[in-house]
Design a protein around this motif. Sequence first.
Motif, PDB file in Angstrom:
ATOM      1  N   LEU A 128       0.797  -1.228   0.000  1.00 18.01           N
ATOM      2  CA  LEU A 128       0.000   0.000   0.000  1.00 18.01           C
ATOM      3  C   LEU A 128       0.825   1.271   0.000  1.00 18.01           C
ATOM      4  O   LEU A 128       0.269   2.356   0.107  1.00 18.01           O
ATOM      5  CB  LEU A 128      -0.924   0.001   1.234  1.00 18.01           C
ATOM      6  N   ARG A 129       2.143   1.152  -0.114  1.00 16.05           N
ATOM      7  CA  ARG A 129       2.933   2.372  -0.053  1.00 16.05           C
ATOM      8  C   ARG A 129       4.120   2.363  -1.015  1.00 16.05           C
ATOM      9  O   ARG A 129       4.706   1.325  -1.304  1.00 16.05           O
ATOM     10  CB  ARG A 129       3.402   2.650   1.370  1.00 16.05           C
ATOM     11  N   LEU A 130       4.453   3.557  -1.513  1.00 12.84           N
ATOM     12  CA  LEU A 130       5.641   3.776  -2.330  1.00 12.84           C
ATOM     13  C   LEU A 130       6.660   4.500  -1.459  1.00 12.84           C
ATOM     14  O   LEU A 130       6.349   5.528  -0.850  1.00 12.84           O
ATOM     15  CB  LEU A 130       5.301   4.615  -3.562  1.00 12.84           C
ATOM     16  N   ARG A 131       7.867   3.976  -1.396  1.00  8.97           N
ATOM     17  CA  ARG A 131       8.905   4.550  -0.540  1.00  8.97           C
ATOM     18  C   ARG A 131       9.738   5.537  -1.352  1.00  8.97           C
ATOM     19  O   ARG A 131      10.220   5.218  -2.439  1.00  8.97           O
ATOM     20  CB  ARG A 131       9.797   3.444   0.005  1.00  8.97           C
ATOM     21  N   VAL A 132       9.953   6.722  -0.783  1.00  4.59           N
ATOM     22  CA  VAL A 132      10.721   7.768  -1.467  1.00  4.59           C
ATOM     23  C   VAL A 132      11.683   8.398  -0.464  1.00  4.59           C
ATOM     24  O   VAL A 132      11.246   8.950   0.549  1.00  4.59           O
ATOM     25  CB  VAL A 132       9.792   8.852  -2.060  1.00  4.59           C
ATOM     26  N   VAL A 133      12.972   8.305  -0.740  1.00  5.84           N
ATOM     27  CA  VAL A 133      13.991   8.932   0.097  1.00  5.84           C
ATOM     28  C   VAL A 133      14.215  10.357  -0.402  1.00  5.84           C
ATOM     29  O   VAL A 133      14.464  10.575  -1.593  1.00  5.84           O
ATOM     30  CB  VAL A 133      15.304   8.123   0.069  1.00  5.84           C
ATOM     31  N   LEU A 134      14.108  11.328   0.508  1.00 11.66           N
ATOM     32  CA  LEU A 134      14.192  12.741   0.139  1.00 11.66           C
ATOM     33  C   LEU A 134      15.091  13.509   1.093  1.00 11.66           C
ATOM     34  O   LEU A 134      15.056  13.282   2.310  1.00 11.66           O
ATOM     35  CB  LEU A 134      12.798  13.381   0.174  1.00 11.66           C
ATOM     36  N   THR A 135      15.874  14.434   0.535  1.00  6.06           N
ATOM     37  CA  THR A 135      16.574  15.414   1.360  1.00  6.06           C
ATOM     38  C   THR A 135      15.566  16.462   1.829  1.00  6.06           C
ATOM     39  O   THR A 135      14.413  16.486   1.385  1.00  6.06           O
ATOM     40  CB  THR A 135      17.683  16.103   0.564  1.00  6.06           C
ATOM     41  N   ALA A 136      16.020  17.364   2.700  1.00  8.50           N
ATOM     42  CA  ALA A 136      15.108  18.406   3.193  1.00  8.50           C
ATOM     43  C   ALA A 136      14.611  19.283   2.047  1.00  8.50           C
ATOM     44  O   ALA A 136      13.414  19.629   1.981  1.00  8.50           O
ATOM     45  CB  ALA A 136      15.816  19.248   4.252  1.00  8.50           C
ATOM     46  N   ASP A 137      15.505  19.652   1.122  1.00 12.28           N
ATOM     47  CA  ASP A 137      15.091  20.496   0.000  1.00 12.28           C
ATOM     48  C   ASP A 137      14.124  19.759  -0.914  1.00 12.28           C
ATOM     49  O   ASP A 137      13.151  20.341  -1.407  1.00 12.28           O
ATOM     50  CB  ASP A 137      16.320  20.956  -0.799  1.00 12.28           C
TER      51      ASP A 137
END
Length: 446
Positions: A371-380
């Motif tokens: 049920l979820r897509l994982r996305v790694v993100l920096t603060a910007d």
Amino acid sequence: MHDTHEYNFDGLVGPTHNYAGLAAGNLASARNADQASDPRGAALQGLHKAQALQALGLRQGILPPQERPNLAALRRLGYSGRDRDVLAKVRAEAPGLLAAVSSASSMWTANAGTVAPSADTADGLVHFTPANLCSNLHRSLEPQTSARVLAATFASSAHFVHHEALPATPAMGDEGAANHTRLCGEYGEPGLQLFVYGRGNDDEPAPIRFPARQTRAACEALARLHQLSPAHTRLQLQNPAVVDAGVFHNDVIAVGNREVLLYHEDAFVDAAALRQWIGSQWRGSRAPVFIEVPRARVSVAEAVSSYLFNSQLICPPGGGMQMIVASECQEHPRVWDEIERIVADPTNPITQVRVFDLRQSMRNGGGPACLRLRVVLTADERDAVNAGSWLTPERYDALVAWVRQHYRDRLVLADLADPQLLDETRTALDRLTQILGLGSIYDFQR
């Protein structure tokens, strides 16, 4: 680096959630075919999980469902006339086709696409490729809208790159993040990219009973598109015997998070070589941790029926890794014993398990991780995400009220031809795009 985190974007279950048993190899879907569903309950169960993870301190996003029934697809297939006439004609002539164009399977956003974080890409941008899902008719209708949803959610060209789905041919079968795992020390550190496929070169073993949906050629193309380092990318063959046992995606038999790879003994062809590669190429600040579940303690059949490996592994603020599991895991004594053993083992970072009732989704073959897509993100990068896509307490309340207003609590396959259901769905989705601030992403809005 320390401002970089992994974010979960959960898919909302759509108003036409039903049990049509459309996917070969998905045993739960086949077992529950033709039963009455509860779209309202399914959507509320998914929202509850997302809200509970947010309450643990995780930043949680929401992705919308797709328009169903898909009238545009029916018109491409030669049906014409008013919407109500098209639905009636398809119901009479091709009820299986009506079920396919009405599937709410886009709720499984682990199949929406594959994501590569900026720490791993040569150009330092986050890359997205929507999955073509060409193995099944009902899922092959999703990529165009998935691409619009991803582009509207992650709209900044300064941070995000959006690729077209791979050509929709069996040779390039791509099922998205359900066959992809990223391993790392900290989320902001360069990691290792693991792509798992079921169908590869002619000299590689392949399943016989059920189709292997992910191909090696698709994995190779995704690695090129996302500008991943060949030295830090692994193409791993799935054990064909587990595909034939109902493991239609790798996330039904293995799950990874940060430095942990949790997998069944029978998940891969040559798991020892995979572990050796991870150890030799590792570049994270934490050492890799392998948790292999032996077949003597949990059979493949038990893993498939409980969705043990479709658990989410999360890292809430404050330390410690947690397992998010479906309530079915508690109902299988051997599976629950194994979970308790994992949590009690001081040699791995998993310290707690949380149980959620996702029965409506599970009966169609999708657990917490689907049920979820994982996305790694920096603060910007996080700040560049569409603001309305983030789940806040206020938006959660708005979405719960939206579901209660627009969703039915009982749906059978005959209801899919009801023109009123189509009107209800379009009204609901039009309102949803306003709640999420996504603009006109649906055909009926364009």
